[in-house]
Design a protein around this motif. Structure first.
Motif, PDB file in Angstrom:
ATOM      1  N   LEU A  32      29.352   8.866  -5.535  1.00 22.42           N
ATOM      2  CA  LEU A  32      29.486   8.071  -7.234  1.00 22.42           C
ATOM      3  C   LEU A  32      28.725   7.749  -7.698  1.00 22.42           C
ATOM      4  N   LEU A  33      27.193   7.170  -7.221  1.00 18.85           N
ATOM      5  CA  LEU A  33      26.288   6.965  -8.194  1.00 18.85           C
ATOM      6  C   LEU A  33      25.111   8.490  -8.412  1.00 18.85           C
ATOM      7  N   ALA A  34      25.949   9.232  -7.200  1.00 23.96           N
ATOM      8  CA  ALA A  34      25.280  10.551  -8.027  1.00 23.96           C
ATOM      9  C   ALA A  34      25.570  10.895  -8.879  1.00 23.96           C
ATOM     10  N   ARG A  35      27.283  10.967  -8.772  1.00 22.40           N
ATOM     11  CA  ARG A  35      27.908  11.419 -10.345  1.00 22.40           C
ATOM     12  C   ARG A  35      27.583  10.549 -11.981  1.00 22.40           C
ATOM     13  N   ILE A  36      27.520   9.304 -11.486  1.00 20.80           N
ATOM     14  CA  ILE A  36      26.964   8.326 -12.619  1.00 20.80           C
ATOM     15  C   ILE A  36      25.860   8.755 -13.245  1.00 20.80           C
ATOM     16  N   GLN A  37      24.902   9.560 -12.278  1.00 21.01           N
ATOM     17  CA  GLN A  37      23.611  10.372 -13.098  1.00 21.01           C
ATOM     18  C   GLN A  37      23.408  10.975 -13.490  1.00 21.01           C
ATOM     19  N   LEU A  38      24.287  12.008 -12.857  1.00 24.47           N
ATOM     20  CA  LEU A  38      24.878  12.985 -13.775  1.00 24.47           C
ATOM     21  C   LEU A  38      25.280  12.450 -15.474  1.00 24.47           C
ATOM     22  N   THR A  39      25.509  11.241 -15.421  1.00 23.33           N
ATOM     23  CA  THR A  39      26.206  11.045 -16.723  1.00 23.33           C
ATOM     24  C   THR A  39      24.900  10.308 -17.853  1.00 23.33           C
ATOM     25  N   GLY A  40      24.154  10.340 -17.004  1.00 27.13           N
ATOM     26  CA  GLY A  40      23.046   9.991 -17.372  1.00 27.13           C
ATOM     27  C   GLY A  40      21.840   8.187 -17.544  1.00 27.13           C
ATOM     28  N   LEU A  41      22.761   7.630 -16.439  1.00 29.60           N
ATOM     29  CA  LEU A  41      22.706   6.547 -16.466  1.00 29.60           C
ATOM     30  C   LEU A  41      22.382   6.397 -15.324  1.00 29.60           C
ATOM     31  N   ASP A  42      21.462   5.858 -14.934  1.00 33.70           N
ATOM     32  CA  ASP A  42      20.297   5.209 -14.269  1.00 33.70           C
ATOM     33  C   ASP A  42      20.816   4.147 -13.034  1.00 33.70           C
ATOM     34  N   MET A  43      21.799   4.079 -12.115  1.00 31.96           N
ATOM     35  CA  MET A  43      22.275   2.418 -11.438  1.00 31.96           C
ATOM     36  C   MET A  43      22.458   2.676 -10.377  1.00 31.96           C
ATOM     37  N   GLY A  44      21.689   1.255  -9.751  1.00 33.34           N
ATOM     38  CA  GLY A  44      20.870   1.144  -8.042  1.00 33.34           C
ATOM     39  C   GLY A  44      22.788   0.896  -6.919  1.00 33.34           C
ATOM     40  N   GLN A  45      22.662   0.892  -6.239  1.00 33.04           N
ATOM     41  CA  GLN A  45      23.753   1.144  -5.066  1.00 33.04           C
ATOM     42  C   GLN A  45      24.180  -0.588  -5.225  1.00 33.04           C
ATOM     43  N   SER A  46      22.835  -1.215  -5.186  1.00 32.82           N
ATOM     44  CA  SER A  46      22.790  -3.101  -5.683  1.00 32.82           C
ATOM     45  C   SER A  46      24.221  -3.228  -6.819  1.00 32.82           C
ATOM     46  N   THR A  47      23.532  -2.626  -7.449  1.00 34.30           N
ATOM     47  CA  THR A  47      24.322  -2.433  -8.869  1.00 34.30           C
ATOM     48  C   THR A  47      25.759  -2.643  -8.767  1.00 34.30           C
ATOM     49  N   SER A  59      28.753  -3.609 -19.053  1.00 40.29           N
ATOM     50  CA  SER A  59      28.447  -2.958 -19.608  1.00 40.29           C
ATOM     51  C   SER A  59      29.336  -2.053 -20.653  1.00 40.29           C
ATOM     52  N   SER A  60      29.417  -1.711 -21.271  1.00 41.29           N
ATOM     53  CA  SER A  60      30.142  -0.501 -22.231  1.00 41.29           C
ATOM     54  C   SER A  60      29.918   0.874 -22.002  1.00 41.29           C
ATOM     55  N   GLU A  61      28.602   0.866 -21.624  1.00 40.15           N
ATOM     56  CA  GLU A  61      28.125   1.730 -21.159  1.00 40.15           C
ATOM     57  C   GLU A  61      28.131   2.071 -19.845  1.00 40.15           C
ATOM     58  N   GLU A  62      27.978   1.433 -19.123  1.00 31.70           N
ATOM     59  CA  GLU A  62      28.204   1.137 -18.121  1.00 31.70           C
ATOM     60  C   GLU A  62      29.618   1.956 -17.234  1.00 31.70           C
ATOM     61  N   LEU A  63      30.706   1.525 -18.361  1.00 32.08           N
ATOM     62  CA  LEU A  63      31.634   1.998 -17.970  1.00 32.08           C
ATOM     63  C   LEU A  63      31.908   2.727 -18.104  1.00 32.08           C
ATOM     64  N   PHE A  64      31.178   3.214 -19.144  1.00 27.25           N
ATOM     65  CA  PHE A  64      31.919   5.071 -20.070  1.00 27.25           C
ATOM     66  C   PHE A  64      31.507   5.542 -19.291  1.00 27.25           C
ATOM     67  N   ALA A  65      30.179   5.332 -18.167  1.00 26.22           N
ATOM     68  CA  ALA A  65      29.259   6.199 -17.416  1.00 26.22           C
ATOM     69  C   ALA A  65      30.593   6.304 -16.173  1.00 26.22           C
ATOM     70  N   ILE A  66      30.790   5.278 -15.553  1.00 27.76           N
ATOM     71  CA  ILE A  66      31.597   4.667 -14.017  1.00 27.76           C
ATOM     72  C   ILE A  66      33.301   5.836 -14.533  1.00 27.76           C
ATOM     73  N   ALA A  67      33.509   5.857 -15.788  1.00 25.52           N
ATOM     74  CA  ALA A  67      34.949   6.233 -15.628  1.00 25.52           C
ATOM     75  C   ALA A  67      34.278   8.331 -16.406  1.00 25.52           C
ATOM     76  N   GLU A  68      33.567   8.649 -16.522  1.00 26.80           N
ATOM     77  CA  GLU A  68      33.017   9.815 -16.493  1.00 26.80           C
ATOM     78  C   GLU A  68      32.784  10.585 -15.188  1.00 26.80           C
ATOM     79  N   ALA A  69      32.177   9.688 -14.362  1.00 26.69           N
ATOM     80  CA  ALA A  69      31.606   9.963 -12.983  1.00 26.69           C
ATOM     81  C   ALA A  69      33.571  10.146 -12.531  1.00 26.69           C
ATOM     82  N   LEU A  70      33.691   9.287 -12.398  1.00 26.62           N
ATOM     83  CA  LEU A  70      36.037   9.601 -11.356  1.00 26.62           C
ATOM     84  C   LEU A  70      36.711  10.416 -12.208  1.00 26.62           C
ATOM     85  N   GLU A  71      36.033  10.956 -13.032  1.00 27.88           N
ATOM     86  CA  GLU A  71      37.110  11.651 -14.329  1.00 27.88           C
ATOM     87  C   GLU A  71      38.172  11.251 -14.654  1.00 27.88           C
ATOM     88  N   ILE A  72      38.239   9.982 -15.600  1.00 32.16           N
ATOM     89  CA  ILE A  72      39.296   8.930 -15.301  1.00 32.16           C
ATOM     90  C   ILE A  72      39.228   8.877 -16.964  1.00 32.16           C
TER      91      ILE A  72
END
Length: 87
Positions: A32-47, A59-72
């Protein structure tokens, strides 16, 4: 798969839903982190772990990136009980 050693927190309402969606897609946190990084957000495993465990706000930026990474949609991140009340 490890079980959570720290109790679930109350810093966000979407963490458990993110974890459920990730697992239902048979994705590890790293995948999932790899997919999140493809959205342009750098997130670590701990986060991500802290978000899923509701130990950290999201954050709202993280929510958008997670939703995009999960394709939802963002609406699908809402806990099921809240989505049912909105209907």
């Amino acid at each position: 798969m490890r079980t959570r050693s720290i109790p679930t927190g109350n810093k966000n309402t979407v963490g458990a839903r993110i974890q459920d969606l990730r697992k239902s897609r048979h994705l590890s946190q790293q995948a999932l982190l790899a997919r999140i990084q493809l959205t342009g957000l750098d997130m670590g495993q701990s986060t991500l772990s802290k978000i899923e465990g509701q130990q950290r706000s999201v954050s709202s930026e993280e929510l958008f990136a997670i939703a995009e990474a999960l394709e939802i949609s963002l609406d699908e991140l809402r806990p099921i009980t809240r989505r049912m009340k909105a209907m």
